[in-house]
Design a protein around this motif. Sequence first.
Motif, PDB file in Angstrom:
ATOM      1  N   ALA A  38       0.640  -0.948  -0.370  1.00  0.00           N
ATOM      2  CA  ALA A  38      -0.192  -0.446   0.302  1.00  0.00           C
ATOM      3  C   ALA A  38       0.856   1.106  -0.145  1.00  0.00           C
ATOM      4  O   ALA A  38       0.309   1.721  -0.420  1.00  0.00           O
ATOM      5  N   ALA A  39       1.930   1.190   0.613  1.00  0.00           N
ATOM      6  CA  ALA A  39       2.929   2.313   0.403  1.00  0.00           C
ATOM      7  C   ALA A  39       4.480   2.133   0.371  1.00  0.00           C
ATOM      8  O   ALA A  39       4.490   0.198   0.587  1.00  0.00           O
ATOM      9  N   ALA A  40       5.413   2.733   0.208  1.00  0.00           N
ATOM     10  CA  ALA A  40       6.879   2.659   0.422  1.00  0.00           C
ATOM     11  C   ALA A  40       7.157   1.743   1.355  1.00  0.00           C
ATOM     12  O   ALA A  40       8.353   0.930   1.422  1.00  0.00           O
ATOM     13  N   ASN A  41       6.696   2.251   2.410  1.00  0.00           N
ATOM     14  CA  ASN A  41       7.124   1.587   3.578  1.00  0.00           C
ATOM     15  C   ASN A  41       6.649   0.435   4.282  1.00  0.00           C
ATOM     16  O   ASN A  41       6.265   0.113   5.205  1.00  0.00           O
ATOM     17  N   SER A  42       6.050  -0.214   3.577  1.00  0.00           N
ATOM     18  CA  SER A  42       4.588  -1.056   4.187  1.00  0.00           C
ATOM     19  C   SER A  42       5.523  -2.711   4.448  1.00  0.00           C
ATOM     20  O   SER A  42       6.881  -2.341   4.157  1.00  0.00           O
ATOM     21  N   ALA A  43       4.501  -3.143   5.554  1.00  0.00           N
ATOM     22  CA  ALA A  43       5.655  -4.777   6.321  1.00  0.00           C
ATOM     23  C   ALA A  43       6.026  -5.013   4.822  1.00  0.00           C
ATOM     24  O   ALA A  43       4.985  -5.562   3.787  1.00  0.00           O
ATOM     25  N   GLY A  44       7.072  -6.029   4.912  1.00  0.00           N
ATOM     26  CA  GLY A  44       7.893  -7.056   3.860  1.00  0.00           C
ATOM     27  C   GLY A  44       8.828  -7.878   3.945  1.00  0.00           C
ATOM     28  O   GLY A  44       9.379  -6.562   5.982  1.00  0.00           O
ATOM     29  N   SER A  45       9.166  -8.110   3.679  1.00  0.00           N
ATOM     30  CA  SER A  45      10.247  -9.133   3.560  1.00  0.00           C
ATOM     31  C   SER A  45      11.583  -8.965   2.737  1.00  0.00           C
ATOM     32  O   SER A  45      10.737  -8.779   0.648  1.00  0.00           O
ATOM     33  N   TRP A  82      10.263  -0.398   0.226  1.00  0.00           N
ATOM     34  CA  TRP A  82       9.661  -0.950  -1.089  1.00  0.00           C
ATOM     35  C   TRP A  82       9.763  -0.112  -2.512  1.00  0.00           C
ATOM     36  O   TRP A  82      10.469   1.325  -2.494  1.00  0.00           O
ATOM     37  N   LYS A  83      10.609  -0.608  -3.370  1.00  0.00           N
ATOM     38  CA  LYS A  83      10.962   0.534  -5.017  1.00  0.00           C
ATOM     39  C   LYS A  83       9.705  -0.044  -6.040  1.00  0.00           C
ATOM     40  O   LYS A  83       9.355  -1.598  -5.750  1.00  0.00           O
ATOM     41  N   LYS A  84       9.805   0.559  -6.657  1.00  0.00           N
ATOM     42  CA  LYS A  84       9.024  -0.123  -8.175  1.00  0.00           C
ATOM     43  C   LYS A  84       9.247   0.858  -9.276  1.00  0.00           C
ATOM     44  O   LYS A  84      10.082   1.577  -9.845  1.00  0.00           O
ATOM     45  N   VAL A  85       9.236   0.047 -10.360  1.00  0.00           N
ATOM     46  CA  VAL A  85       9.049   0.025 -12.077  1.00  0.00           C
ATOM     47  C   VAL A  85       8.372   0.085 -12.603  1.00  0.00           C
ATOM     48  O   VAL A  85       7.100  -0.807 -12.641  1.00  0.00           O
TER      49      VAL A  85
END
Length: 227
Positions: A186-193, A218-221
């Motif tokens: 949902a955002a660039a700092n959402s929980a993830g691995s 998180w980063k996106k392209v």
Amino acid sequence: MAGVLVCSSVAALGAVRFTTGEYVFKGPVAAGARRCLVQLGATAISGGSSNGTYLGANAPSTFSGNLVDLQKNGTSQFKVTGSGVVTTTGAITAPTLHSTTATLNGDGAVGAPAYSFSKDTNTGIYRIGDDQVGIGTNGALMLKVDTGGVTSSGWVAAGGDKVVLQATGITMDPTASLKLPSNPPAAANSAGSTGQIAWDENSIYICTTGGVEGEAVWKKVAIATWQ
């Protein structure tokens, strides 16, 4: 006593006392003969079929010997202890084996698994170590299950597609395709691995720093339109 002992009924034989020596029982027994009861204690044996062959042994609670001990040249081949434990030096052949509690086997090995098959003895299931079970085929470990999960030594096929998951990456059958769930952050700092990949119709997302909500990165392209 040596010779023939034929008993058509329990009452007909009565009591026979054996002393030190060798006793041979042989000879034909008429069809429908009564059962033969071996009473080792003071309590009589009840039950059993009135026809056919039936061998019973009734020992007192203080009895410490073997109820059955069949020997060949002085070596026990088949034995039933007073507590009901059955030991045999050979194989037990039966169409079906039933156990109402647990069946305890030895560990076995990759080339001779504890659970195998008469026509394929180097294929089956064995114990690798504490809390570790292995499935081997042709004497080689193919699947290992332990408290950390499942490890495969070859292709893992699901619905016909073949994939090998390793710490160094994913190897796929050239005829298969990799399908990832969407589930974009949902955002660039959402929980993830770290290394987690997600997508939607506009972008592909990669988590470069794992963490809880507010700490992950998180980063996106952008996904370009097919030209």
